[in-house]
Design an enzyme around this catalytic site. Structure first.
Site, PDB file in Angstrom:
ATOM      1  CG  ASP A  12     -36.277 -40.049 -28.336  1.00 42.65           C
ATOM      2  OD1 ASP A  12     -36.993 -39.585 -27.437  1.00 42.65           O
ATOM      3  OD2 ASP A  12     -36.081 -39.483 -29.424  1.00 42.65           O
ATOM      4  CD  GLU A  13     -30.045 -41.489 -25.841  1.00 39.63           C
ATOM      5  OE1 GLU A  13     -29.206 -40.780 -26.394  1.00 39.63           O
ATOM      6  OE2 GLU A  13     -30.880 -41.056 -25.007  1.00 39.63           O
ATOM      7  N   GLY A  14     -33.977 -44.529 -23.870  1.00 37.50           N
ATOM      8  CA  GLY A  14     -34.559 -45.336 -22.800  1.00 37.50           C
ATOM      9  C   GLY A  14     -33.983 -44.990 -21.441  1.00 37.50           C
ATOM     10  N   GLY A  39     -39.110 -36.104 -22.938  1.00 38.01           N
ATOM     11  CA  GLY A  39     -39.660 -36.762 -21.767  1.00 38.01           C
ATOM     12  C   GLY A  39     -39.044 -38.110 -21.501  1.00 38.01           C
ATOM     13  CG  HIS A  40     -36.501 -39.318 -18.837  1.00 39.54           C
ATOM     14  ND1 HIS A  40     -35.650 -38.935 -17.829  1.00 39.54           N
ATOM     15  CD2 HIS A  40     -35.816 -39.119 -19.981  1.00 39.54           C
ATOM     16  CE1 HIS A  40     -34.509 -38.514 -18.345  1.00 39.54           C
ATOM     17  NE2 HIS A  40     -34.590 -38.614 -19.643  1.00 39.54           N
ATOM     18  CB  THR A  41     -41.653 -43.472 -21.229  1.00 41.92           C
ATOM     19  OG1 THR A  41     -41.988 -42.506 -22.248  1.00 41.92           O
ATOM     20  CG2 THR A  41     -42.852 -44.368 -20.974  1.00 41.92           C
ATOM     21  CB  THR A 236     -31.413 -29.645 -27.430  1.00 41.28           C
ATOM     22  OG1 THR A 236     -32.388 -28.932 -26.658  1.00 41.28           O
ATOM     23  CG2 THR A 236     -30.208 -29.992 -26.590  1.00 41.28           C
ATOM     24  N   GLY A 302     -45.224 -37.130 -29.585  1.00 46.13           N
ATOM     25  CA  GLY A 302     -45.999 -38.180 -30.210  1.00 46.13           C
ATOM     26  C   GLY A 302     -45.570 -38.475 -31.642  1.00 46.13           C
ATOM     27  CG  ASP A 333     -37.371 -55.950 -25.310  1.00 41.89           C
ATOM     28  OD1 ASP A 333     -36.593 -55.126 -24.792  1.00 41.89           O
ATOM     29  OD2 ASP A 333     -38.559 -55.683 -25.592  1.00 41.89           O
TER      30      ASP A 333
END
Length: 423
Positions: A12-14, A39-41, A236, A302, A333
């Site tokens: 979840d590091e982006g 997942g990757h957003t 994992t 989620g 940011d």
């Protein structure tokens, strides 16, 4: 040029935005491990997407996207992802290694049943079948994609698998038994779904490397979720390290030119396990609401992510085990609301201060040693020139760069594709 993009922390590091950025410059993008459990957003001109198994090059007509042999391939889930893209007018170029293993329906069932059995001792699994899948792979009872094209061999293999699985289902979990004939029929449906994409990707990549193609290796989750060097057993089940890309994709180790390791400007995690810099209550919720594009919630589950301040000890360790050549610092940011920004610079364990990342039995006793940096109290979204950032913001980035000992060559300061600073 062959580059790997991997995470330094708990996932979840982006990474999605960074992989999307480099995918545009790549001829080939390869997913080399993991499955549909994360997942990757990605946000682009087509909309917002959470990619789970598809590589991040699927939005570019010139890019070939390979699902490597190291992936846990959930075939119906993959086809659903492809169809979602096609509904938006995107027709991805996809190849699947014939050596990739198939995540079976019973892997998901066993994942759920085991978490139920463990009750309060469970590991926080996404219940996507990943641990049972990799257990079978290394126990040599897995099914490769190529097996789908040899029906007689497949039938016998399923019969043998079900003999063992049904003992566990009957006597350990008290659940319905597996029917090998029904599984065979289901797998024949899987074969029809993926037949157009299956090929010998090893030979394909050998040719691509001889032609000096630009190749991007895309990892899932982060270093601290690795089963060897992470917070095992709260990890994992596949290696999350850039070194595994050579195995999970079929690329020689000496061919990887850069390892871009993604580090978030604060910390977040999904799942159980030690998390030294974790914060709680309103403090955590304030940061969670500002993080990412729509807050810090898992792209797959989620679930609200656990939140914490930037952890120098964990992040430096994560960069080291990844063999980082560059750092991409993301979601800077989100910190613009803070007067002062806490940073975890060391751990106190039984009265001793350390900057080394220990094994879990010790890590569980660690307390954060914090330093406080001045905030910048400004909205920095959209700034693409590092020198135009507020002074305290630049100083925060330079502080992290010095602490990690690796150049921060990319900074993201917003969810959109252009909200990136390249140094």
């Amino acid at each position: 040029m062959i580059r790997a993009i991997v995470g330094a922390n708990w996932g979840d590091e982006g990474k999605g935005k960074i992989t999307d950025m480099f995918a545009e410059e790549s001829d080939i993008v390869i997913r080399f491990q993991g499955g549909s459990n994360a997942g990757h957003t990605i946000i682009n001109e087509y909309g917002k997407f959470a990619l789970h198994q598809l590589p991040s090059g699927v939005f570019y007509k010139h890019t070939v996207n390979i699902i490597g042999n190291g992936v846990a391939l959930n075939i119906p889930y993959l086809i659903k992802e492809i169809e979602t893209l096609r509904e938006k007018g995107i027709n991805p170029n996809i190849l699947i290694s014939e050596r990739t293993q198939v995540l079976m329906p019973y892997h998901v069932l066993f994942d759920k049943y085991e978490e139920e059995r463990l009750a309060e001792r469970q590991f926080g699994s996404t219940k996507s079948g990943i641990a049972p899948f990799y257990s079978d792979k290394y126990a040599k009872t897995g099914i490769q994609v190529c097996d789908l094209f040899y029906p007689d061999r497949l039938k016998e293999k399923l019969r043998q698998i079900c003999e063992v699985k049904n003992v566990l289902l009957k006597y350990l979990y008290n659940k319905p038994l597996l029917d090998p004939e029904a599984l065979f029929d289901e797998l024949m449906g899987y074969r029809e779904m993926i037949q157009p994409y299956v090929c010998n990707t090893f030979d394909y990549l050998q040719k691509a490397m001889s032609e000096n193609k630009n190749i991007l290796l895309e990892g899932q989750l982060g270093a601290l979720k690795d089963p060897d060097f992470g917070i095992y057993p709260f990890s994992t089940s596949s290696s999350t390290l850039a070194g595994y890309a050579t195995v999970g994709a079929g690329i020689p180790p000496h061919k990887i030119d850069k390892v871009i390791t993604v580090v978030k400007a604060y910390s977040s995690a999904v799942g159980a396990g030690p998390f030294v810099s974790e914060i709680f209550g309103d403090e955590a919720e304030n940061l969670r609401r500002r993080g990412g594009d729509a807050g810090e919630y898992g792209a797959t589950t989620g679930r609200p992510r656990r939140m914490g301040w930037f952890d120098v000890v964990a992040s430096r360790y994560g960069c080291q085990v990844q063999g980082a050549t560059d750092v991409a610092l993301t979601v800077l940011d989100a910190l613009g609301y803070l007067d002062t920004i806490p940073v975890c610079v060391a751990y106190e364990i039984d009265g001793q201060v350390t900057q080394s990342f220990p094994v879990n039995a010790v890590l569980e006793r660690a307390k954060p040693v914090l330093e406080y940096l001045p905030g910048w109290k400004e909205d920095i979204r959209g700034i693409t020139d590092f020198d135009k950032l507020p002074t305290n913001c630049k100083n925060y980035v330079l502080y992290i760069e010095k602490a990690l000992g690796i150049p921060v060559t990319i900074v993201t300061n917003g969810p959109k594709r252009h909200e990136v600073i390249r140094r």
